[in-house]
Design a protein around this motif. Structure first.
Motif, short mmCIF file in Angstrom:
data_model
loop_
_atom_site.label_atom_id
_atom_site.label_comp_id
_atom_site.label_asym_id
_atom_site.label_seq_id
_atom_site.Cartn_x
_atom_site.Cartn_y
_atom_site.Cartn_z
N VAL A 1 75.86 59.48 32.47
CA VAL A 1 74.89 58.71 33.23
C VAL A 1 74.52 59.45 34.52
CG1 VAL A 1 74.55 56.57 34.55
CG2 VAL A 1 75.57 56.48 32.27
N LEU A 2 75.54 60.00 35.19
CA LEU A 2 75.28 60.73 36.44
C LEU A 2 74.44 61.98 36.21
CD1 LEU A 2 78.78 60.46 38.16
CD2 LEU A 2 76.72 59.09 38.60
N ILE A 3 74.75 62.72 35.15
CA ILE A 3 73.98 63.94 34.84
C ILE A 3 72.54 63.59 34.48
CG2 ILE A 3 73.80 65.93 33.28
CD1 ILE A 3 76.09 66.07 35.39
N SER A 4 72.36 62.54 33.71
CA SER A 4 71.02 62.09 33.35
C SER A 4 70.22 61.69 34.59
CB SER A 4 71.11 60.92 32.37
OG SER A 4 69.84 60.39 32.10
N VAL B 1 77.97 71.20 39.58
CA VAL B 1 76.62 70.70 39.34
C VAL B 1 76.29 69.51 40.25
CG1 VAL B 1 75.11 69.67 37.58
CG2 VAL B 1 76.73 71.46 36.94
N LEU B 2 77.25 68.62 40.42
CA LEU B 2 77.05 67.44 41.24
C LEU B 2 77.57 67.70 42.66
CD1 LEU B 2 78.27 64.86 38.60
CD2 LEU B 2 75.95 64.99 39.53
N THR B 3 76.74 67.43 43.64
CA THR B 3 77.12 67.61 45.03
C THR B 3 77.94 66.40 45.47
OG1 THR B 3 75.08 68.82 45.41
CG2 THR B 3 76.25 68.02 47.35
N ASN C 1 66.86 64.67 44.51
CA ASN C 1 68.20 65.13 44.21
C ASN C 1 69.15 63.95 44.13
OD1 ASN C 1 70.25 66.94 43.66
ND2 ASN C 1 69.70 68.31 45.33
N LEU C 2 70.37 64.22 43.73
CA LEU C 2 71.40 63.20 43.60
C LEU C 2 72.70 63.77 44.17
CD1 LEU C 2 72.15 60.83 40.74
CD2 LEU C 2 73.95 62.42 41.39
N GLY C 3 73.41 62.94 44.91
CA GLY C 3 74.71 63.32 45.44
C GLY C 3 75.69 62.18 45.26
N ARG D 1 65.79 65.30 39.99
CA ARG D 1 65.23 66.65 40.18
C ARG D 1 63.85 66.79 39.57
NH1 ARG D 1 70.47 70.64 39.70
NH2 ARG D 1 71.38 70.02 41.70
N ALA D 2 63.62 66.17 38.42
CA ALA D 2 62.30 66.22 37.79
C ALA D 2 61.24 65.55 38.67
CB ALA D 2 62.34 65.56 36.41
#
Length: 124
Positions: free
Chosen positions: A67-70, A103-105, A81-83, A76-77
């Motif tokens: 879920v987090l990667i998605s 990959v995840l900050t 961004n996501l942290g 990003r698209a």
């Protein structure tokens, strides 16, 4: 896990608007669908920068990680961004074992996450 849409907003020192999304409890296959819907709602509201507060998450498996990667890809698209912040050791272990900490900050706490949130261009 019964997620509720309880987002808060913040602005980084660089002027980026963030949606702060708290998660809690077990972030597993049972909760993944609900979490995916919650994060999609936040994106549908027009937020492209998400800071997910993991401090109350007690467990995360590969479904939660998916879920987090998605969500990261969607952010990003959309030019954002996501942290993650407040990542408990049990969740950090999952990130390390899967090499997703690259990959995840991740930030130690909410305040650090807001102050140091990466721009989309710096995280790619």
């Amino acid at each position: 896990m019964n997620f509720k849409l309880r987002i808060r907003t913040a602005e980084t020192p660089q002027g980026q608007k963030l949606a702060i999304v708290p998660l809690e409890g077990r972030f597993d296959a049972k909760a993944a669908s609900e979490a995916r819907q919650l994060l999609q709602q936040v994106l549908d509201f027009g937020y492209t920068n998400l800071l997910i507060d993991m401090s109350a998450v007690t467990f995360m498996d590969s479904s939660g990680l998916g879920v987090l990667i998605s969500a990261l890809r969607k952010c990003r698209a959309a030019g954002g961004n996501l942290g993650l912040c407040g990542v408990p050791e049990s969740v950090a272990l999952v990130l390390r074992l899967t090499s997703m900490e690259k990959v995840l900050t991740c930030f130690d706490d909410l305040e650090t996450g807001i102050a140091n949130f990466p721009t989309a261009s710096s995280a790619r």
